[in-house]
Motif scaffolding. Structure first.
Motif, PDB file in Angstrom:
ATOM      1  N   ASN A   1     -22.150  13.139  32.814  1.00  0.00           N
ATOM      2  CA  ASN A   1     -23.272  14.049  32.557  1.00  0.00           C
ATOM      3  C   ASN A   1     -23.878  13.861  31.171  1.00  0.00           C
ATOM      4  O   ASN A   1     -25.018  14.271  30.935  1.00  0.00           O
ATOM      5  N   ALA A   2     -23.114  13.275  30.253  1.00  0.00           N
ATOM      6  CA  ALA A   2     -23.620  13.070  28.890  1.00  0.00           C
ATOM      7  C   ALA A   2     -24.437  11.798  28.756  1.00  0.00           C
ATOM      8  O   ALA A   2     -25.010  11.543  27.683  1.00  0.00           O
ATOM      9  N   GLN A   3     -24.516  11.004  29.819  1.00  0.00           N
ATOM     10  CA  GLN A   3     -25.231   9.735  29.755  1.00  0.00           C
ATOM     11  C   GLN A   3     -26.752   9.949  29.782  1.00  0.00           C
ATOM     12  O   GLN A   3     -27.256  10.905  30.373  1.00  0.00           O
ATOM     13  N   LEU A   4     -27.447   9.039  29.145  1.00  0.00           N
ATOM     14  CA  LEU A   4     -28.915   9.055  29.146  1.00  0.00           C
ATOM     15  C   LEU A   4     -29.404   8.245  30.334  1.00  0.00           C
ATOM     16  O   LEU A   4     -29.260   7.021  30.375  1.00  0.00           O
ATOM     17  N   ASP A   5     -29.978   8.937  31.328  1.00  0.00           N
ATOM     18  CA  ASP A   5     -30.468   8.255  32.514  1.00  0.00           C
ATOM     19  C   ASP A   5     -31.752   8.912  33.003  1.00  0.00           C
ATOM     20  O   ASP A   5     -32.247   9.885  32.405  1.00  0.00           O
ATOM     21  N   VAL A   6     -32.287   8.406  34.077  1.00  0.00           N
ATOM     22  CA  VAL A   6     -33.568   8.898  34.592  1.00  0.00           C
ATOM     23  C   VAL A   6     -33.491  10.363  35.030  1.00  0.00           C
ATOM     24  O   VAL A   6     -34.373  11.163  34.685  1.00  0.00           O
ATOM     25  N   PRO A   7     -32.464  10.780  35.788  1.00  0.00           N
ATOM     26  CA  PRO A   7     -32.401  12.204  36.162  1.00  0.00           C
ATOM     27  C   PRO A   7     -32.339  13.136  34.947  1.00  0.00           C
ATOM     28  O   PRO A   7     -32.969  14.202  34.952  1.00  0.00           O
ATOM     29  N   PHE A   8     -31.605  12.729  33.915  1.00  0.00           N
ATOM     30  CA  PHE A   8     -31.514  13.537  32.699  1.00  0.00           C
ATOM     31  C   PHE A   8     -32.884  13.707  32.057  1.00  0.00           C
ATOM     32  O   PHE A   8     -33.283  14.817  31.684  1.00  0.00           O
ATOM     33  N   LEU A   9     -33.636  12.611  31.948  1.00  0.00           N
ATOM     34  CA  LEU A   9     -34.966  12.675  31.343  1.00  0.00           C
ATOM     35  C   LEU A   9     -35.937  13.469  32.205  1.00  0.00           C
ATOM     36  O   LEU A   9     -36.719  14.283  31.698  1.00  0.00           O
ATOM     37  N   ALA A  10     -35.879  13.247  33.510  1.00  0.00           N
ATOM     38  CA  ALA A  10     -36.812  13.918  34.414  1.00  0.00           C
ATOM     39  C   ALA A  10     -36.585  15.426  34.433  1.00  0.00           C
ATOM     40  O   ALA A  10     -37.541  16.209  34.346  1.00  0.00           O
ATOM     41  N   MET A  11     -35.335  15.838  34.536  1.00  0.00           N
ATOM     42  CA  MET A  11     -35.042  17.267  34.625  1.00  0.00           C
ATOM     43  C   MET A  11     -35.374  18.001  33.328  1.00  0.00           C
ATOM     44  O   MET A  11     -35.879  19.135  33.352  1.00  0.00           O
TER      45      MET A  11
ATOM     46  N   LYS B   1     -27.020  10.192  21.335  1.00  0.00           N
ATOM     47  CA  LYS B   1     -28.244   9.507  21.781  1.00  0.00           C
ATOM     48  C   LYS B   1     -28.952  10.326  22.857  1.00  0.00           C
ATOM     49  O   LYS B   1     -30.174  10.526  22.796  1.00  0.00           O
ATOM     50  N   SER B   2     -28.192  10.820  23.839  1.00  0.00           N
ATOM     51  CA  SER B   2     -28.790  11.616  24.915  1.00  0.00           C
ATOM     52  C   SER B   2     -29.390  12.911  24.376  1.00  0.00           C
ATOM     53  O   SER B   2     -30.494  13.310  24.774  1.00  0.00           O
ATOM     54  N   LEU B   3     -28.682  13.554  23.460  1.00  0.00           N
ATOM     55  CA  LEU B   3     -29.161  14.822  22.905  1.00  0.00           C
ATOM     56  C   LEU B   3     -30.444  14.622  22.104  1.00  0.00           C
ATOM     57  O   LEU B   3     -31.399  15.396  22.238  1.00  0.00           O
ATOM     58  N   ILE B   4     -30.469  13.570  21.291  1.00  0.00           N
ATOM     59  CA  ILE B   4     -31.656  13.320  20.465  1.00  0.00           C
ATOM     60  C   ILE B   4     -32.853  12.953  21.332  1.00  0.00           C
ATOM     61  O   ILE B   4     -33.947  13.515  21.189  1.00  0.00           O
ATOM     62  N   VAL B   5     -32.654  12.011  22.254  1.00  0.00           N
ATOM     63  CA  VAL B   5     -33.767  11.580  23.116  1.00  0.00           C
ATOM     64  C   VAL B   5     -34.245  12.732  23.997  1.00  0.00           C
ATOM     65  O   VAL B   5     -35.457  12.951  24.157  1.00  0.00           O
ATOM     66  N   GLY B   6     -33.300  13.488  24.565  1.00  0.00           N
ATOM     67  CA  GLY B   6     -33.684  14.623  25.403  1.00  0.00           C
ATOM     68  C   GLY B   6     -34.442  15.682  24.628  1.00  0.00           C
ATOM     69  O   GLY B   6     -35.437  16.231  25.114  1.00  0.00           O
ATOM     70  N   SER B   7     -33.991  15.970  23.412  1.00  0.00           N
ATOM     71  CA  SER B   7     -34.667  16.980  22.581  1.00  0.00           C
ATOM     72  C   SER B   7     -36.063  16.519  22.181  1.00  0.00           C
ATOM     73  O   SER B   7     -37.015  17.309  22.195  1.00  0.00           O
ATOM     74  N   ILE B   8     -36.190  15.232  21.830  1.00  0.00           N
ATOM     75  CA  ILE B   8     -37.508  14.695  21.469  1.00  0.00           C
ATOM     76  C   ILE B   8     -38.453  14.769  22.659  1.00  0.00           C
ATOM     77  O   ILE B   8     -39.632  15.126  22.518  1.00  0.00           O
ATOM     78  N   LEU B   9     -37.940  14.438  23.840  1.00  0.00           N
ATOM     79  CA  LEU B   9     -38.776  14.487  25.039  1.00  0.00           C
ATOM     80  C   LEU B   9     -39.239  15.913  25.325  1.00  0.00           C
ATOM     81  O   LEU B   9     -40.420  16.143  25.632  1.00  0.00           O
ATOM     82  N   VAL B  10     -38.331  16.878  25.233  1.00  0.00           N
ATOM     83  CA  VAL B  10     -38.685  18.283  25.443  1.00  0.00           C
ATOM     84  C   VAL B  10     -39.717  18.721  24.404  1.00  0.00           C
ATOM     85  O   VAL B  10     -40.714  19.376  24.738  1.00  0.00           O
ATOM     86  N   TYR B  11     -39.476  18.352  23.153  1.00  0.00           N
ATOM     87  CA  TYR B  11     -40.374  18.769  22.074  1.00  0.00           C
ATOM     88  C   TYR B  11     -41.763  18.167  22.256  1.00  0.00           C
ATOM     89  O   TYR B  11     -42.776  18.857  22.097  1.00  0.00           O
ATOM     90  N   PHE B  12     -41.816  16.879  22.584  1.00  0.00           N
ATOM     91  CA  PHE B  12     -43.112  16.207  22.750  1.00  0.00           C
ATOM     92  C   PHE B  12     -43.883  16.793  23.922  1.00  0.00           C
ATOM     93  O   PHE B  12     -45.101  17.018  23.835  1.00  0.00           O
ATOM     94  N   THR B  13     -43.173  17.057  25.017  1.00  0.00           N
ATOM     95  CA  THR B  13     -43.831  17.647  26.194  1.00  0.00           C
ATOM     96  C   THR B  13     -44.408  19.020  25.871  1.00  0.00           C
ATOM     97  O   THR B  13     -45.569  19.325  26.200  1.00  0.00           O
ATOM     98  N   ALA B  14     -43.610  19.841  25.205  1.00  0.00           N
ATOM     99  CA  ALA B  14     -44.072  21.186  24.849  1.00  0.00           C
ATOM    100  C   ALA B  14     -45.191  21.134  23.817  1.00  0.00           C
ATOM    101  O   ALA B  14     -46.113  21.960  23.846  1.00  0.00           O
TER     102      ALA B  14
END
Length: 336
Positions: free
Chosen positions: A19-29, A82-95
């Protein structure tokens, strides 16, 4: 240790790593969670914001980071960060894009509620992180609802910060981001403690680890937590002091209005301008009061109540006409 417990721990470890891996479902969700949460914040809908967290996945890398630090798995730590940083950046950029595109929508109370973190928010993050970690490792509990509760402490303040940045409000955006950072650090640290207390000491179940080893691996989180405790405790003290001052002002205004039986208090607003408390009082009545005398007396009373906060009063009077079924009622007391 029974074979069932050993097997369950190995399964838990494997699930946390996956679950901690950076993958497509993680980014999409996380992208979908950011979209739903952002529009929920702009619509001032708490239900939508909470509902959006069903699809959020930011808790997974935090838990992976906690496990990696407890068991000394450097590879898991790197993947989780890596997953936390990329996921947070994606959430922040989207918002941020949503906030920028809808910069004409006023800032809602749901957004404002996440701009002034204090010590109470830290305690909530501790409790949420502990619940999430314990639910993850316990075979008797489901992580679904706990994960939703933790997600509400991560994605909404992150989205609130990005929306405020899109509106050009840097100060409030900083406050909402601080709340997100506080929640991440608190959830990670308390998750590490819960994992360690439940026997996650090493990659193999027979490995031992002292509490000093736990603290050493979490030294950065611990230092950041101590700094946050100081800062957020100061913020809480300011919030409490302001609430007490506002209660005091409302009480004084109410007492002074007893000398004006034809007036009723509508509202009191308090803002600080250049170190002076601007007390804006709105009253309604049938007859215009002695505004000059009322303001001077109120400023005198406020100075006597709190000499450390100089106050300036601004009075707004609203003409009130009271009617009953037979016509106009001249005595405002009859409203009651």
């Amino acid at each position: 240790m029974s074979e069932d417990i050993k097997d369950h721990k190995e399964i838990t470890r494997a699930n946390i790593r996956v679950n901690a891996q950076l993958d497509v479902p993680f980014l999409a969700m996380n992208t979908l969670a950011a979209i739903i949460a952002s529009y929920g914040l702009l619509a001032n809908s708490a239900a939508v914001v909470i509902g959006a967290m069903i699809v959020a996945m930011l808790f997974s890398p935090i838990l992976g980071l906690a496990l990696g630090l407890v068991e000394g798995e450097k590879l898991l730590v790197r993947h989780a960060i890596k997953s936390l940083i990329v996921g947070s950046i994606l959430v922040y950029f989207t918002a941020f894009l949503i906030g920028f595109l809808h910069s004409d929508i006023p800032i809602t109370p749901e957004i404002m509620a996440r701009t002034a973190p204090n010590f109470l928010d830290l305690m909530v993050a501790f409790a949420g992180g502990a619940a999430g970690a314990y639910a993850t490792i316990s075979p008797r509990l489901s992580t679904s609802f706990v994960g939703v509760a933790i997600a509400t402490a991560l994605v909404p303040p992150l989205c609130a910060s990005a929306i405020l940045l899109g509106h050009g409000n840097f100060e409030l955006a900083r406050g909402a981001f601080l709340l997100t950072f506080t929640n991440i650090i608190a959830i990670q640290f308390v998750s590490s403690v819960v994992l360690w207390l439940n026997g996650f000491h090493g990659f193999y179940f027979w490995q031992k680890s002292s509490i000093w080893e736990l603290l050493k691996r979490n030294v950065i989180s611990l230092v950041l937590l101590l700094l946050l405790v100081v800062a957020l405790s100061y913020n809480l003290q300011k919030v409490v002091a302001r609430q007490l001052y506002e209660s005091k002002v409302i009480r004084v205004v109410g007492e002074e209005l007893l000398n004006y039986p034809n007036l009723r208090l509508i509202r009191v607003n308090i803002d600080e301008e250049n170190g002076i408390q601007m007390v804006r009082v709105m009253v309604g009545g049938l007859e215009k009061p002695d505004a000059k005398g009322f303001v001077r007396q109120l400023e005198k009373r406020l100075a006597e109540e709190d000499k450390t906060r100089p106050a300036a009063v601004r009075l707004r009077y609203v003409q009130v006409d009271v009617f009953d079924r037979d016509g106009e009622v001249k005595a405002i007391a009859e409203r009651d």
